[in-house]
Motif scaffolding. Sequence first.
Motif, PDB file in Angstrom:
ATOM      1  N   VAL A  47     -44.641  35.038  28.157  1.00 47.23           N
ATOM      2  CA  VAL A  47     -44.857  36.480  28.256  1.00 47.23           C
ATOM      3  C   VAL A  47     -43.594  37.069  28.854  1.00 47.23           C
ATOM      4  N   ASP A  48     -42.896  37.891  28.074  1.00 42.20           N
ATOM      5  CA  ASP A  48     -41.620  38.433  28.539  1.00 42.20           C
ATOM      6  C   ASP A  48     -41.875  39.603  29.484  1.00 42.20           C
ATOM      7  N   MET A  49     -42.151  39.242  30.732  1.00 41.53           N
ATOM      8  CA  MET A  49     -42.439  40.232  31.764  1.00 41.53           C
ATOM      9  C   MET A  49     -41.187  41.011  32.168  1.00 41.53           C
ATOM     10  N   PHE A  50     -40.016  40.387  32.001  1.00 46.88           N
ATOM     11  CA  PHE A  50     -38.784  40.934  32.582  1.00 46.88           C
ATOM     12  C   PHE A  50     -37.676  41.020  31.538  1.00 46.88           C
ATOM     13  N   PRO A  51     -37.773  41.930  30.563  1.00 46.33           N
ATOM     14  CA  PRO A  51     -36.683  42.083  29.593  1.00 46.33           C
ATOM     15  C   PRO A  51     -35.346  42.355  30.282  1.00 46.33           C
ATOM     16  N   HIS A  52     -34.269  41.917  29.631  1.00 43.39           N
ATOM     17  CA  HIS A  52     -32.889  42.128  30.080  1.00 43.39           C
ATOM     18  C   HIS A  52     -32.522  41.273  31.293  1.00 43.39           C
ATOM     19  N   THR A  53     -33.373  40.301  31.612  1.00 37.62           N
ATOM     20  CA  THR A  53     -33.061  39.287  32.615  1.00 37.62           C
ATOM     21  C   THR A  53     -33.338  37.922  31.992  1.00 37.62           C
ATOM     22  N   SER A  54     -32.977  36.865  32.697  1.00 38.08           N
ATOM     23  CA  SER A  54     -33.261  35.512  32.218  1.00 38.08           C
ATOM     24  C   SER A  54     -34.656  35.045  32.607  1.00 38.08           C
ATOM     25  N   HIS A  55     -35.388  35.859  33.347  1.00 40.30           N
ATOM     26  CA  HIS A  55     -36.704  35.462  33.846  1.00 40.30           C
ATOM     27  C   HIS A  55     -37.781  35.696  32.792  1.00 40.30           C
ATOM     28  N   VAL A  56     -38.813  34.856  32.828  1.00 40.16           N
ATOM     29  CA  VAL A  56     -39.920  34.983  31.891  1.00 40.16           C
ATOM     30  C   VAL A  56     -41.170  34.377  32.532  1.00 40.16           C
ATOM     31  N   GLU A  57     -42.312  34.904  32.191  1.00 40.08           N
ATOM     32  CA  GLU A  57     -43.581  34.350  32.659  1.00 40.08           C
ATOM     33  C   GLU A  57     -44.038  33.302  31.640  1.00 40.08           C
ATOM     34  N   CYS A  58     -44.456  32.148  32.139  1.00 35.41           N
ATOM     35  CA  CYS A  58     -44.898  31.060  31.266  1.00 35.41           C
ATOM     36  C   CYS A  58     -46.313  30.663  31.653  1.00 35.41           C
ATOM     37  N   LEU A  59     -47.227  30.710  30.685  1.00 31.87           N
ATOM     38  CA  LEU A  59     -48.596  30.264  30.897  1.00 31.87           C
ATOM     39  C   LEU A  59     -48.790  28.936  30.175  1.00 31.87           C
ATOM     40  N   VAL A  60     -49.318  27.948  30.887  1.00 32.88           N
ATOM     41  CA  VAL A  60     -49.609  26.665  30.256  1.00 32.88           C
ATOM     42  C   VAL A  60     -51.069  26.314  30.494  1.00 32.88           C
ATOM     43  N   LEU A  61     -51.681  25.758  29.469  1.00 32.53           N
ATOM     44  CA  LEU A  61     -53.055  25.249  29.557  1.00 32.53           C
ATOM     45  C   LEU A  61     -52.974  23.741  29.683  1.00 32.53           C
ATOM     46  N   LEU A  62     -53.587  23.210  30.735  1.00 30.62           N
ATOM     47  CA  LEU A  62     -53.531  21.787  31.034  1.00 30.62           C
ATOM     48  C   LEU A  62     -54.921  21.170  30.964  1.00 30.62           C
ATOM     49  N   GLU A  63     -54.969  19.947  30.474  1.00 27.80           N
ATOM     50  CA  GLU A  63     -56.229  19.223  30.376  1.00 27.80           C
ATOM     51  C   GLU A  63     -56.059  17.857  31.034  1.00 27.80           C
ATOM     52  N   ARG A  64     -57.030  17.502  31.870  1.00 25.85           N
ATOM     53  CA  ARG A  64     -56.990  16.168  32.473  1.00 25.85           C
ATOM     54  C   ARG A  64     -57.155  15.127  31.373  1.00 25.85           C
ATOM     55  N   GLN A  65     -56.272  14.167  31.325  1.00 34.95           N
ATOM     56  CA  GLN A  65     -56.247  13.235  30.211  1.00 34.95           C
ATOM     57  C   GLN A  65     -57.488  12.363  30.139  1.00 34.95           C
ATOM     58  N   SER A  66     -58.152  12.147  31.256  1.00 37.09           N
ATOM     59  CA  SER A  66     -59.366  11.346  31.249  1.00 37.09           C
ATOM     60  C   SER A  66     -60.589  12.155  30.867  1.00 37.09           C
ATOM     61  N   SER A  67     -60.413  13.517  30.729  1.00 45.36           N
ATOM     62  CA  SER A  67     -61.546  14.375  30.435  1.00 45.36           C
ATOM     63  C   SER A  67     -61.983  14.233  28.992  1.00 45.36           C
ATOM     64  N   LYS A  68     -63.259  14.274  28.777  1.00 50.35           N
ATOM     65  CA  LYS A  68     -63.805  14.321  27.435  1.00 50.35           C
ATOM     66  C   LYS A  68     -64.115  15.773  27.101  1.00 50.35           C
ATOM     67  N   PRO A  69     -64.065  16.148  25.830  1.00 50.39           N
ATOM     68  CA  PRO A  69     -64.388  17.514  25.468  1.00 50.39           C
ATOM     69  C   PRO A  69     -65.756  17.920  26.005  1.00 50.39           C
ATOM     70  N   LYS A  70     -65.810  19.106  26.590  1.00 49.16           N
ATOM     71  CA  LYS A  70     -67.051  19.570  27.196  1.00 49.16           C
ATOM     72  C   LYS A  70     -68.026  20.050  26.145  1.00 49.16           C
ATOM     73  N   THR A  71     -69.275  19.579  26.247  1.00 46.69           N
ATOM     74  CA  THR A  71     -70.312  20.030  25.328  1.00 46.69           C
ATOM     75  C   THR A  71     -71.100  21.134  25.987  1.00 46.69           C
ATOM     76  N   SER A  72     -71.109  22.281  25.389  1.00 46.25           N
ATOM     77  CA  SER A  72     -71.793  23.426  25.985  1.00 46.25           C
ATOM     78  C   SER A  72     -73.233  23.477  25.537  1.00 46.25           C
ATOM     79  N   SER A  73     -74.094  23.860  26.449  1.00 42.78           N
ATOM     80  CA  SER A  73     -75.517  24.017  26.144  1.00 42.78           C
ATOM     81  C   SER A  73     -75.848  25.432  25.790  1.00 42.78           C
TER      82      SER A  73
END
Length: 426
Positions: A399-425
């Motif tokens: 997300v380019d929060m700061f045009p005209h600078t070298s700064h940028v916002e970065c969003l990452v989605l992380l998943e625990r590798q031992s996690s199994k996909p969650k089954t929703s009820s």
Amino acid sequence: MFCEYFEARVCRSCPLMGVPYSQQVRDKERASRRALASLDRPSSRRNPAQPPAAKSHFEWLPTYRSPQKEFRNKAKMVVSGSKKSIVLGLAPTKEFPAGVDLQSCPLYVPAIHAAFAPIRAWLQRLGARPYNIATAKGEVKYVLVSANPDGELMVRLVLRSKAALHRIENTWSELQAELPHLRVFSVNIQPEHTTVIEGREEIILSEEKFISMPGIGTDLWLAPGAFFQTNTAASQAMYTQAATWARELQPETAWDLYCGVGGFAFALSSAGVAQVTGVEVVGPAINGAQKAVAEMAGATAASPVGQGVEKTLESSRGDAVARPHFITADATKWATNQKLVPPDLVVVNPPRRGLGPELSSWVEHSGIPHLIYSSCFQETLVEDLRRMRSYRITAAKLVDMFPHTSHVECLVLLERQSSKPKTSSK
């Protein structure tokens, strides 16, 4: 895009001004990909443990591109010059001993542009001497202005002492008369000679204590001393992405650490997360978040049955939105001291210093299935992710929060590798 300060080599705030915007974005994307790809390499020969798999099974979502001008919703202006000739902008330097006035800066939203002249004229009538950084003498240090999309303003003066407070109390209504959209006016006392802009004491002189800012699912409320992202549209893009990921994951519980005024917390609630807890150490930010909760509660209570008003308080899945709960506490101390079952999802949006060793190590051993990390400084993001080797990146978005600078916002989605996909009820 023309900027007189860039052409004059005066303003150092936008070092990339003049570089085509498409090139700015490409450079930020390349730098971000390199930063996260470095996670596939050992951090050192002495520590060959492999961190999260960054290169494989990892989706880069399209970058949010910001407007190139009139996007800044706040101005932090040094007050310099003399009592009769006030300058609002950059601090004095050897080349520009009176400072540099930023009234014509193309990055501010129109409401802030319009506020410069009335504020300057009122300060000159006030007669308080601008603070001189070199001599550590004078009274008025900074003017801090925030604006929402409706043009409503919050104006804060940072003073060295209370010497001019009585005059300000008696005359600030003159400024309000010239700025009819001025909603919040306060004085902050910072007696120390330091680069830290604000002091601990805030004196609110206006009847209103908040201005509203756009959120996802509800308005957010900004008080003096609370943080809000400098680019309103970009902040909406961040909250929207978090809500999208939450809808895909369907967690029942979530924490929003470093929650500020609650932007991510309310976005998660709007996505149908039943229990959301926001944690923030800054009291004025939590006051704003709690006001938003109260506004939601009032809207629910006032909604006439059958008239459809309550639909504005539904999640994107059509469920009634559960209001988040907010706590004033240090995020690291609060999280690491919890005896509760960890939530299904944690959102972290730390300052530039990142989570640090204690909190990132706690997350690593917490068992939390998913994490959304919003970072404004990728160096500390990478450091934190190296400590969380049980997680892999599944998606990322700039997300380019700061045009005209070298700064940028970065969003990452992380998943625990031992996690199994969650089954929703659901």
